[in-house]
Design a protein around this motif. Sequence first.
Motif, short mmCIF file in Angstrom:
data_model
loop_
_atom_site.label_atom_id
_atom_site.label_comp_id
_atom_site.label_asym_id
_atom_site.label_seq_id
_atom_site.Cartn_x
_atom_site.Cartn_y
_atom_site.Cartn_z
N ALA A 3 28.59 49.09 41.35
CA ALA A 3 28.64 48.12 40.24
C ALA A 3 29.74 48.54 39.24
N ARG A 4 29.70 49.82 38.87
CA ARG A 4 30.69 50.32 37.90
C ARG A 4 32.11 50.26 38.48
N ASN A 5 32.22 50.67 39.74
CA ASN A 5 33.54 50.66 40.38
C ASN A 5 34.09 49.23 40.49
N THR A 6 33.20 48.27 40.75
CA THR A 6 33.65 46.87 40.84
C THR A 6 34.21 46.40 39.50
N VAL A 7 33.50 46.72 38.41
CA VAL A 7 33.98 46.28 37.09
C VAL A 7 35.33 46.95 36.78
N TYR A 54 38.89 45.14 36.08
CA TYR A 54 39.70 45.50 34.90
C TYR A 54 41.15 45.80 35.32
N LEU A 55 41.31 46.62 36.36
CA LEU A 55 42.66 46.99 36.79
C LEU A 55 43.40 45.77 37.38
N LEU A 103 42.21 38.12 29.20
CA LEU A 103 40.76 37.92 29.02
C LEU A 103 39.98 38.79 30.03
N THR A 104 40.54 38.92 31.23
CA THR A 104 39.90 39.78 32.24
C THR A 104 39.87 41.23 31.74
#
Length: 260
Positions: A125-129, A133-134, A190-191
């Motif tokens: 979950a954290r890695n996906t966010v 972001y990147l 915005l992303t």
Amino acid sequence: MTNPDLSKSGTGVFAFGILSYAVFFAVFLYAIGFIGGFFTPTTLDGTPTGPVEKALAIDIGLLGLFAVQHSVMARPAFKRWWTTIVPEAAERSMYVLLSSLALVALFTFWQPIGGIIWDAPDGWARNTVIGIYLLGWVLLLYTTFLIDHFDLFGLRQSWNRLKGNKYTPPQFYTPSLYRIVRHPLYVGWLTIFWAAPTMTVSHLVFALATTAYILIAIQLEERDLVDAFGERYVEYRKRTPMLLPRLWRRREEPTTAAKA
Ligand SMILES: C[S@@+](CC[C@H](N)C(=O)[O-])C[C@H]1O[C@@H](n2cnc3c(N)ncnc32)[C@H](O)[C@@H]1O
């Protein structure tokens, strides 16, 4: 009044253009760490060091400083006055440099507030966010090349001045992502602002304020684009969504030209 462009050396203007671009690039790299919370000595989220009210006042002041500088200096009327003082070929580089310095102030004086709104669990979950972001940063950089990266950051103007070539402003383009939405670069921002694995109160203040700013900036920018490109931009605005891609195909409507 004399045009200051005629009395300034092309070499000096170009050297200033390079300096401004270098500062922008350093600020761009720092921003990736500052907003994402990696590597940089100061970050958007962090440990609060003072009272919430004081931190909020400072943070809103820093965001306001950037917003005023960035919007006022982008308006055609301001540019007309400003280029009686600075060489026309250095106007964009000056804008980029002052925007970068406003961001340096924000990076330096930003006050974290603490208070976790959400916190993605470690693992996928954290890695996906973080991945989203990147991707926002990649989208942002990619989009600058779709319009004209070197014009957007002032280098094309100062290079033309050095070479003695006449500057022609960028035309109206709708390549690639500009066929899907009218403001892909702002979708990138915005992303970046919202894809936070840990959302603290100061990050939320930052994301809300910058989102509001972008929505206002779009109104001002589109007013200028209609003035510059007229009916072509009006038609484009009718058939292309602002920020959110359409998930279905739109029924084709006759253009104004076809109606008339
Ligand atoms: C920071 S860029 C943002 C562009 C766009 N709003 C976006 O989000 O992709 C702002 C500059 O892009 C120019 N611009 C916006 N849309 C454009 C288009 N379709 N073709 C050429 N220039 C455009 C504006 O006039 C302004 O000078």
